[in-house]
Design a protein around this motif. Structure first.
Motif, short mmCIF file in Angstrom:
data_model
loop_
_atom_site.label_atom_id
_atom_site.label_comp_id
_atom_site.label_asym_id
_atom_site.label_seq_id
_atom_site.Cartn_x
_atom_site.Cartn_y
_atom_site.Cartn_z
N THR A 81 0.82 -1.21 0.00
CA THR A 81 0.00 0.00 0.00
C THR A 81 0.85 1.26 0.00
O THR A 81 0.57 2.20 -0.74
CB THR A 81 -0.96 -0.01 1.21
N LYS A 82 1.90 1.28 0.82
CA LYS A 82 2.75 2.49 0.88
C LYS A 82 3.42 2.76 -0.47
O LYS A 82 3.55 3.90 -0.89
CB LYS A 82 3.77 2.40 2.01
N GLU A 134 0.75 4.22 -2.86
CA GLU A 134 0.49 5.64 -2.56
C GLU A 134 1.64 6.53 -3.01
O GLU A 134 1.42 7.61 -3.57
CB GLU A 134 0.19 5.81 -1.07
N THR A 135 2.87 6.07 -2.81
CA THR A 135 4.05 6.81 -3.26
C THR A 135 4.04 6.98 -4.77
O THR A 135 4.28 8.07 -5.30
CB THR A 135 5.35 6.10 -2.81
#
Length: 170
Positions: A57-58, A61-62
């Motif tokens: 997920t991170k 998003e990045t």
């Protein structure tokens, strides 16, 4: 780019990913599937779009934040496109694309093959079994032909592939 091209070659893709890498704020793993993975593995010369799982997920998003800063526009549910070219980048968050969820976490070692590590961006492809399974779920003739090409070149156990396909479909 002087002339807009419809088909995305590996050289085109690597060039774009290199520009993304220079602007990323941290590490990101993207895992190619579909025609993108076939091109990166040398089975096809080009693809019409770029299909990526972004398992964490991170990282997703990045990457979305970067694309927005680079003026990419959402062209469909998961598709992002730049005014500079005709290529759509399909980005799927997690371990699933469309309705296909892979049995094993794609980001773990052995579930993908690293193609190139840039400074921050890691480009990988699905392992051969999951690539075949993802193509078979679509089931178009071109997907069947792609699967046959992979099976001919890879040392796969067809019995294991069949079992994995059934388990994934279940």
């Amino acid at each position: 780019m002087n002339e807009k091209k419809y088909r995305l070659t590996v050289a085109d893709l690597l060039s774009i990913l290199e520009t993304w890498d220079r602007s990323l704020s941290g590490p990101v793993l993207i895992v190619a599937f579909g025609g993108t993975a076939l091109s990166l593995n040398g089975y096809k010369d080009s693809t019409k779009d770029a299909d990526f799982l972004v398992p964490l997920t991170k990282d997703y998003e990045t990457l979305l934040s970067l694309l927005k800063k680079k003026n990419y526009q959402q062209s469909s549910g998961n598709g992002w496109i730049s005014a500079e070219n005709l290529w759509i980048f399909q980005l799927y968050k997690g371990n699933q694309f469309f309705v296909t969820e892979f049995l094993d976490p794609v980001h773990l070692e052995g579930n993908h093959k690293v193609i190139q590590k840039f400074k921050r961006l890691t480009l990988a492809c699905l392992n051969a079994e999951d690539l075949i399974i993802s193509k078979m779920f679509r089931g178009d003739q071109v997907d069947v032909d792609d699967c046959i090409a992979i099976i001919k070149k890879e040392n796969l156990c067809l019995e294991s592939l069949g079992s994995r396909y059934k388990e994934t479909a279940g």
